[in-house]
Scaffold this motif. Structure first.
Motif, PDB file in Angstrom:
ATOM      1  N   ILE A 151       0.570  -1.158  -0.520  1.00 20.24           N
ATOM      2  CA  ILE A 151       0.143  -0.055  -0.130  1.00 20.24           C
ATOM      3  C   ILE A 151       0.564   0.825   0.339  1.00 20.24           C
ATOM      4  O   ILE A 151       2.530   1.456   0.454  1.00 20.24           O
ATOM      5  CB  ILE A 151      -1.244   0.142   1.490  1.00 20.24           C
ATOM      6  CG1 ILE A 151      -0.534   0.158   2.848  1.00 20.24           C
ATOM      7  CG2 ILE A 151      -2.160  -0.889   1.503  1.00 20.24           C
ATOM      8  CD1 ILE A 151      -1.107   0.326   3.312  1.00 20.24           C
ATOM      9  N   TRP A 152       0.556   2.487  -0.289  1.00 22.71           N
ATOM     10  CA  TRP A 152       1.024   3.155  -0.574  1.00 22.71           C
ATOM     11  C   TRP A 152       1.119   3.958   1.248  1.00 22.71           C
ATOM     12  O   TRP A 152       0.242   3.619   1.488  1.00 22.71           O
ATOM     13  CB  TRP A 152      -0.178   4.192  -1.543  1.00 22.71           C
ATOM     14  CG  TRP A 152      -0.012   4.429  -2.970  1.00 22.71           C
ATOM     15  CD1 TRP A 152      -0.937   3.580  -3.346  1.00 22.71           C
ATOM     16  CD2 TRP A 152       1.615   3.883  -3.789  1.00 22.71           C
ATOM     17  NE1 TRP A 152      -0.653   2.979  -4.955  1.00 22.71           N
ATOM     18  CE2 TRP A 152       0.255   3.850  -4.937  1.00 22.71           C
ATOM     19  CE3 TRP A 152       2.515   3.757  -3.601  1.00 22.71           C
ATOM     20  CZ2 TRP A 152       1.177   3.512  -6.059  1.00 22.71           C
ATOM     21  CZ3 TRP A 152       3.565   3.505  -5.175  1.00 22.71           C
ATOM     22  CH2 TRP A 152       2.529   3.523  -5.970  1.00 22.71           C
ATOM     23  N   ASP A 153       2.560   4.912   0.909  1.00 27.25           N
ATOM     24  CA  ASP A 153       2.215   5.599   2.441  1.00 27.25           C
ATOM     25  C   ASP A 153       2.362   6.902   2.645  1.00 27.25           C
ATOM     26  O   ASP A 153       3.892   7.673   1.480  1.00 27.25           O
ATOM     27  CB  ASP A 153       3.278   4.795   3.299  1.00 27.25           C
ATOM     28  CG  ASP A 153       3.739   5.723   4.924  1.00 27.25           C
ATOM     29  OD1 ASP A 153       2.893   6.072   5.097  1.00 27.25           O
ATOM     30  OD2 ASP A 153       5.242   5.700   5.376  1.00 27.25           O
ATOM     31  N   GLU A 154       1.152   7.329   2.572  1.00 26.27           N
ATOM     32  CA  GLU A 154       1.948   8.984   2.061  1.00 26.27           C
ATOM     33  C   GLU A 154       2.410  10.546   2.983  1.00 26.27           C
ATOM     34  O   GLU A 154       3.140  10.754   2.675  1.00 26.27           O
ATOM     35  CB  GLU A 154       0.520  10.377   2.407  1.00 26.27           C
ATOM     36  CG  GLU A 154      -1.145   9.494   1.598  1.00 26.27           C
ATOM     37  CD  GLU A 154      -1.941  10.084   1.706  1.00 26.27           C
ATOM     38  OE1 GLU A 154      -2.009  10.685   2.332  1.00 26.27           O
ATOM     39  OE2 GLU A 154      -3.459   9.297   1.223  1.00 26.27           O
TER      40      GLU A 154
ATOM     41  N   TYR B 222       3.236   7.573  -9.795  1.00 28.94           N
ATOM     42  CA  TYR B 222       2.322   7.920  -8.276  1.00 28.94           C
ATOM     43  C   TYR B 222       3.012   8.907  -7.320  1.00 28.94           C
ATOM     44  O   TYR B 222       4.118   8.072  -7.128  1.00 28.94           O
ATOM     45  CB  TYR B 222       1.940   6.606  -7.364  1.00 28.94           C
ATOM     46  CG  TYR B 222       0.624   5.945  -8.541  1.00 28.94           C
ATOM     47  CD1 TYR B 222      -0.614   5.546  -8.290  1.00 28.94           C
ATOM     48  CD2 TYR B 222       0.786   4.905  -9.978  1.00 28.94           C
ATOM     49  CE1 TYR B 222      -1.700   5.320  -8.644  1.00 28.94           C
ATOM     50  CE2 TYR B 222      -0.114   4.202 -10.025  1.00 28.94           C
ATOM     51  CZ  TYR B 222      -0.945   4.644  -9.477  1.00 28.94           C
ATOM     52  OH  TYR B 222      -2.320   3.996 -10.444  1.00 28.94           O
TER      53      TYR B 222
ATOM     54  N   ARG C  63       2.379   9.900  -3.733  1.00 24.20           N
ATOM     55  CA  ARG C  63       2.064  10.172  -2.009  1.00 24.20           C
ATOM     56  C   ARG C  63       1.148   9.671  -2.194  1.00 24.20           C
ATOM     57  O   ARG C  63       0.027   9.949  -1.747  1.00 24.20           O
ATOM     58  CB  ARG C  63       2.033  11.356  -1.803  1.00 24.20           C
ATOM     59  CG  ARG C  63       3.481  11.632  -0.572  1.00 24.20           C
ATOM     60  CD  ARG C  63       3.932  12.975  -0.677  1.00 24.20           C
ATOM     61  NE  ARG C  63       5.794  13.560  -0.307  1.00 24.20           N
ATOM     62  CZ  ARG C  63       6.081  13.344   1.012  1.00 24.20           C
ATOM     63  NH1 ARG C  63       5.671  12.049   1.600  1.00 24.20           N
ATOM     64  NH2 ARG C  63       7.602  13.088   0.819  1.00 24.20           N
ATOM     65  N   GLY C  64       1.096   8.209  -3.198  1.00 26.77           N
ATOM     66  CA  GLY C  64      -0.363   7.703  -3.107  1.00 26.77           C
ATOM     67  C   GLY C  64      -1.839   8.252  -4.043  1.00 26.77           C
ATOM     68  O   GLY C  64      -2.625   7.611  -4.031  1.00 26.77           O
ATOM     69  N   ARG C  65      -1.155   9.281  -4.613  1.00 29.43           N
ATOM     70  CA  ARG C  65      -2.026   9.072  -6.079  1.00 29.43           C
ATOM     71  C   ARG C  65      -0.993   9.347  -7.090  1.00 29.43           C
ATOM     72  O   ARG C  65       0.053   9.950  -7.533  1.00 29.43           O
ATOM     73  CB  ARG C  65      -2.862  11.111  -6.084  1.00 29.43           C
ATOM     74  CG  ARG C  65      -1.246  12.047  -5.917  1.00 29.43           C
ATOM     75  CD  ARG C  65      -2.013  13.353  -5.281  1.00 29.43           C
ATOM     76  NE  ARG C  65      -1.149  14.642  -5.552  1.00 29.43           N
ATOM     77  CZ  ARG C  65      -0.475  15.008  -4.118  1.00 29.43           C
ATOM     78  NH1 ARG C  65      -0.256  13.525  -3.375  1.00 29.43           N
ATOM     79  NH2 ARG C  65       0.176  15.375  -4.629  1.00 29.43           N
TER      80      ARG C  65
END
Length: 343
Positions: A31-34, A88, A90-92
Motif C-alpha cells: 500500500i502507499w504511505d503518504e 504515483y 504519495r498515493g495519488r
C-alpha cells in the motif's frame, strides 16, 4: 562471520506466520504511505496496489522531460513510484506514459502540473517496514540454509545465478549472509547482449563482495555471430537462452568440477509476480530447468516492493538501469520484452 538467523523454535504465533512455517510461503500486499512518500507491506488487502511497484529517480524524470512541468532536486533517494507506466506521488496518480518505442519517445500525460516533488523518506519507510521485512529475510535465510544442507551431498557444486539485476542481487546477498564463501560460486551468464549498466553492476558486486568467487559463463560465439547463423530470436523460436545461458553454464560447471556430467544446486532470483509461468514455480525444483539441476528460489513469493526495500536497507542498488526507468534488466534486445523496455 555468517549470520545464521532464523525462526526455528519460536512459540509466538506471529513469528510463525512471518517465518512461513512448514514451508508455506508468506506474501504481503503493498500500500502507499503518504507520510514517507514510500510503500508499506501489509497482510491485509484493503487499498492494496494492483501490480508491481518500482521507485522512480530523477534520472528517469529527466530522460522523459518531466522537468518541464515538475520541480525536483537531483538526489539519490527516489522521488515517487510507478506501476506499469503510471506514476504515483504519495498515493495519488500524477502522470502516465503513453506510446513510445525504438524510434519514438513516450508521451507523458500529466494529471498534475506545477508539482514540487519531495524525496521519499527512505529511513522512515524502512523503519515502518522493519518487522515484516525481518520476517521475510529470516525465512529466506532459513530456507537457504535448509536447502543447502538437504542437497549439499547430492550435488557437485552450489551456485548463485547472478544476472546483475535486482532480484538476483538480493539472492546473492542473502546467500552470502547464510553460507561461507567457499561453499558456493557466483555465476554471471554473459549473453554478450547485456546492457552496459549490467556489466557495471557485475563489477560493483565483485567490489562489494571481494571474498566471493565470481565466474562468467559465455558462449564461444558472440551473439552477433549466432544471430547471423540462426536468425534473430523470436517468441516462437527463442533459442537465445539455451545457446547463451543454459549451455555455457553447464560447460563452465563441468570444467570447474572436472566431470562430464555435473549436478548443481542453483539459488536463483525467480519471482512469481514476474509472469504467469513463474507463478507456477515451486520454491525448490528438481530437474525443472535441467535434468541435473536443483533450482532454489528464496525470493519466489517476494513482491517488487519487498525487493526494493531490501536493496535500500542493505544499500545494494547497484544497477543504474533502475534509475533510468527499467523495471527489469535483461538483454538489450529480447523477443519477450515489453513496449516500455523498447521505449
Amino acid at each position: 562471520a555468517r549470520h545464521r538467523v532464523g525462526c526455528r523454535g519460536s512459540v509466538d504465533p506471529r513469528e510463525q506466520i512471518r517465518c512461513g512455517y512448514g514451508g508455506v510461503a508468506v506474501s504481503y500486499h503493498t500500500i502507499w504511505d503518504e507520510e514517507t512518500g514510500g510503500v508499506l507491506l501489509t497482510d491485509g488487502d484493503d487499498g492494496a496496489i494492483q501490480g508491481e511497484v518500482r521507485p522512480v529517480f530523477f534520472e528517469e524524470l529527466d530522460l522523459f522531460g518531466f522537468d518541464t512541468e515538475w520541480q525536483y532536486d537531483r538526489v539519490q533517494e527516489p522521488l515517487l513510484w510507478a506501476v506499469d507506466r503510471r506514476y504515483y506521488y504519495r498515493g495519488r496518480q500524477v502522470a502516465e506514459a503513453k506510446g513510445g518505442g525504438f524510434f519514438e519517445r513516450p508521451r507523458i500525460e500529466f494529471q498534475e502540473k506545477d508539482l514540487r516533488l519531495e524525496p521519499v523518506d527512505v529511513p522512515a519507510m524502512l523503519s515502518k517496514n522493519a518487522y515484516i521485512m525481518s520476517g521475510l529475510v529470516h525465512r529466506a535465510i532459513e530456507f537457504i540454509d535448509r536447502t543447502y544442507n538437504q542437497y549439499r551431498r547430492k550435488v557437485d557444486i552450489a551456485t548463485v545465478a547472478f544476472s546483475g539485476g535486482k532480484d538476483s542481487l538480493v539472492v546473492l546477498d542473502l546467500v552470502q549472509r547464510t553460507l561461507p564463501p567457499d561453499q558456493f560460486v557466483v555465476v554471471f551468464s554473459d549473453t554478450t547482449m547485456e546492457i552496459s549498466a549490467t556489466y557495471e553492476a557485475v563489477e560493483r558486486a565483485k567490489a562489494r563482495f571481494p571474498e566471493l568467487t565470481f565466474l562468467t559463463a559465455r558462449s564461444q560465439k558472440p551473439a552477433t555471430q549466432t544471430w547471423r547463423e540462426l536468425g534473430p530470436p523470436s517468441r516462437i523460436m527463442r533459442w537465445c537462452c539455451t545457446v547463451h545461458k543454459t549451455a555455457p553454464n553447464l560447460l563452465l560447471l563441468r570444467e570447474l568440477v572436472g566431470k562430464p556430467t555435473v549436478s548443481a544446486l542453483v539459488f536463483d532470483g525467480a519471482r512469481a509476480a514476474e509472469s504467469q509461468r513463474r507463478s507456477q514455480y515451486a520454491e525448490v525444483s528438481v530437474g525443472g530447468k535441467h535434468a541435473t539441476q536443483v533450482n532454489a528460489s528464496p525470493v519466489l513469493r517476494w513482491s517488487s516492493a519487498a525487493i526494493f526495500l531490501y536493496l535500500f536497507g542493505r544499500q545494494l542498488l547497484t544497477n543504474q538501469a533502475y534509475r533510468r526507468g527499467f523495471s527489469r534488466v535483461g538483454c538489450a534486445v529480447c523477443p519477450l520484452a515489453s513496449r516500455w523496455w523498447d521505449a
